[in-house]
Motif scaffolding. Sequence first.
Motif, PDB file in Angstrom:
ATOM      1  N   SER A  98       0.831  -1.208   0.000  1.00  0.00           N
ATOM      2  CA  SER A  98       0.000   0.000   0.000  1.00  0.00           C
ATOM      3  C   SER A  98       0.865   1.258   0.000  1.00  0.00           C
ATOM      4  O   SER A  98       0.608   2.207  -0.751  1.00  0.00           O
ATOM      5  CB  SER A  98      -0.911   0.001   1.226  1.00  0.00           C
ATOM      6  N   GLU A  99       1.913   1.271   0.822  1.00  0.00           N
ATOM      7  CA  GLU A  99       2.803   2.422   0.901  1.00  0.00           C
ATOM      8  C   GLU A  99       3.611   2.596  -0.388  1.00  0.00           C
ATOM      9  O   GLU A  99       3.810   3.717  -0.868  1.00  0.00           O
ATOM     10  CB  GLU A  99       3.758   2.258   2.085  1.00  0.00           C
ATOM     11  N   MET A 100       4.086   1.486  -0.938  1.00  0.00           N
ATOM     12  CA  MET A 100       4.828   1.563  -2.195  1.00  0.00           C
ATOM     13  C   MET A 100       3.953   2.154  -3.288  1.00  0.00           C
ATOM     14  O   MET A 100       4.371   3.069  -4.018  1.00  0.00           O
ATOM     15  CB  MET A 100       5.303   0.163  -2.592  1.00  0.00           C
ATOM     16  N   SER A 101       2.720   1.676  -3.404  1.00  0.00           N
ATOM     17  CA  SER A 101       1.807   2.169  -4.435  1.00  0.00           C
ATOM     18  C   SER A 101       1.481   3.648  -4.226  1.00  0.00           C
ATOM     19  O   SER A 101       1.413   4.423  -5.183  1.00  0.00           O
ATOM     20  CB  SER A 101       0.524   1.336  -4.433  1.00  0.00           C
ATOM     21  N   ARG A 102       1.285   4.037  -2.975  1.00  0.00           N
ATOM     22  CA  ARG A 102       0.995   5.441  -2.670  1.00  0.00           C
ATOM     23  C   ARG A 102       2.130   6.350  -3.107  1.00  0.00           C
ATOM     24  O   ARG A 102       1.905   7.440  -3.655  1.00  0.00           O
ATOM     25  CB  ARG A 102       0.755   5.589  -1.160  1.00  0.00           C
ATOM     26  N   ALA A 103       3.365   5.927  -2.867  1.00  0.00           N
ATOM     27  CA  ALA A 103       4.525   6.770  -3.174  1.00  0.00           C
ATOM     28  C   ALA A 103       4.892   6.766  -4.652  1.00  0.00           C
ATOM     29  O   ALA A 103       5.674   7.608  -5.095  1.00  0.00           O
ATOM     30  CB  ALA A 103       5.723   6.312  -2.351  1.00  0.00           C
ATOM     31  N   LEU A 104       4.317   5.828  -5.416  1.00  0.00           N
ATOM     32  CA  LEU A 104       4.664   5.686  -6.833  1.00  0.00           C
ATOM     33  C   LEU A 104       3.727   6.521  -7.702  1.00  0.00           C
ATOM     34  O   LEU A 104       2.508   6.562  -7.475  1.00  0.00           O
ATOM     35  CB  LEU A 104       4.544   4.204  -7.224  1.00  0.00           C
ATOM     36  N   LYS A 105       4.285   7.173  -8.699  1.00  0.00           N
ATOM     37  CA  LYS A 105       3.475   7.943  -9.642  1.00  0.00           C
ATOM     38  C   LYS A 105       2.621   7.009 -10.491  1.00  0.00           C
ATOM     39  O   LYS A 105       2.968   5.841 -10.692  1.00  0.00           O
ATOM     40  CB  LYS A 105       4.373   8.769 -10.563  1.00  0.00           C
ATOM     41  N   LYS A 106       1.526   7.515 -11.010  1.00  0.00           N
ATOM     42  CA  LYS A 106       0.720   6.734 -11.942  1.00  0.00           C
ATOM     43  C   LYS A 106       1.563   6.414 -13.174  1.00  0.00           C
ATOM     44  O   LYS A 106       2.239   7.289 -13.703  1.00  0.00           O
ATOM     45  CB  LYS A 106      -0.536   7.510 -12.332  1.00  0.00           C
ATOM     46  N   GLY A 107       1.532   5.177 -13.580  1.00  0.00           N
ATOM     47  CA  GLY A 107       2.378   4.751 -14.689  1.00  0.00           C
ATOM     48  C   GLY A 107       3.767   4.358 -14.258  1.00  0.00           C
ATOM     49  O   GLY A 107       4.569   3.890 -15.062  1.00  0.00           O
ATOM     50  N   GLY A 108       4.066   4.523 -12.956  1.00  0.00           N
ATOM     51  CA  GLY A 108       5.381   4.168 -12.441  1.00  0.00           C
ATOM     52  C   GLY A 108       5.574   2.667 -12.359  1.00  0.00           C
ATOM     53  O   GLY A 108       4.609   1.905 -12.218  1.00  0.00           O
ATOM     54  N   GLN A 109       6.812   2.222 -12.411  1.00  0.00           N
ATOM     55  CA  GLN A 109       7.124   0.803 -12.390  1.00  0.00           C
ATOM     56  C   GLN A 109       7.619   0.362 -11.012  1.00  0.00           C
ATOM     57  O   GLN A 109       8.276   1.121 -10.303  1.00  0.00           O
ATOM     58  CB  GLN A 109       8.209   0.488 -13.423  1.00  0.00           C
ATOM     59  N   PHE A 110       7.308  -0.880 -10.680  1.00  0.00           N
ATOM     60  CA  PHE A 110       7.777  -1.473  -9.438  1.00  0.00           C
ATOM     61  C   PHE A 110       8.271  -2.884  -9.715  1.00  0.00           C
ATOM     62  O   PHE A 110       7.606  -3.673 -10.390  1.00  0.00           O
ATOM     63  CB  PHE A 110       6.646  -1.542  -8.402  1.00  0.00           C
ATOM     64  N   ILE A 111       9.464  -3.181  -9.204  1.00  0.00           N
ATOM     65  CA  ILE A 111       9.999  -4.541  -9.308  1.00  0.00           C
ATOM     66  C   ILE A 111      10.109  -5.150  -7.916  1.00  0.00           C
ATOM     67  O   ILE A 111      10.693  -4.560  -7.008  1.00  0.00           O
ATOM     68  CB  ILE A 111      11.367  -4.564 -10.009  1.00  0.00           C
ATOM     69  N   LEU A 112       9.522  -6.326  -7.771  1.00  0.00           N
ATOM     70  CA  LEU A 112       9.603  -7.098  -6.542  1.00  0.00           C
ATOM     71  C   LEU A 112      10.441  -8.344  -6.807  1.00  0.00           C
ATOM     72  O   LEU A 112      10.194  -9.074  -7.768  1.00  0.00           O
ATOM     73  CB  LEU A 112       8.205  -7.515  -6.085  1.00  0.00           C
TER      74      LEU A 112
END
Length: 229
Positions: A98-112
Amino acid sequence: MFLLVEWFQLEKTRTVLDIATGGGHVTKILAPRAGTVFSTDLIIAMLENTAKHLCGSFNNIHYVVADAEAFPFLKETFDAAICRIAPHHFPNPERFISEMSRALKKGGQFILIDNVAPADPELAEFMNTTEKLRDDSHSRCLTKEEWARLLKKNGMVERKSADLRKTFDYPSWVTRTTENDGQVERVSQHLLGADEKTAEYFSIEVLDGKVQHFTIDEWMALYEKAGHE
């Protein structure tokens, strides 16, 4: 790590969040490819050591003491984020996502990238027990299906993923986090007591009554935050 470079097509204007950087290996890869890297960790001594290690190599890294479940950042701050081999230590993975998504811009990428438990509940229990016996800071390895549900719930869309297998040299692996011989023995006896199905799944190799190698699952996934126009 080669997949990280391949999947993250970063630009020099991008601001990237490295979550729970630990020894700073990811930050070291990101720094020459991004505009700014925020390298974070909950443990200040760990972060100080990372900053010392990378000091003089890059001038675009900000080191921030931060809890992955309660970031000190405004919403939609980062163009990209990554968390590698740390989420199984987080007590509340749903808050982390939830925190990662909140801090990420729309269209931003996340790698887990993390060790994941098998879908079979018995095998998952065996794996998490092994990790907890070895390392008191271990919380729980989720299954990749659990991660996928959490990410989807928080507006993240999967773009690609890879199922990986990771084999450990047991004698060196078990001593990295154990504090005494008794703890090592408890981990060893747990592995030696595995039934046939479990021993086969984790490829537990035993020689002269001692564990030599075993293998676990790792999952790497690239997600994108929905809503980018």
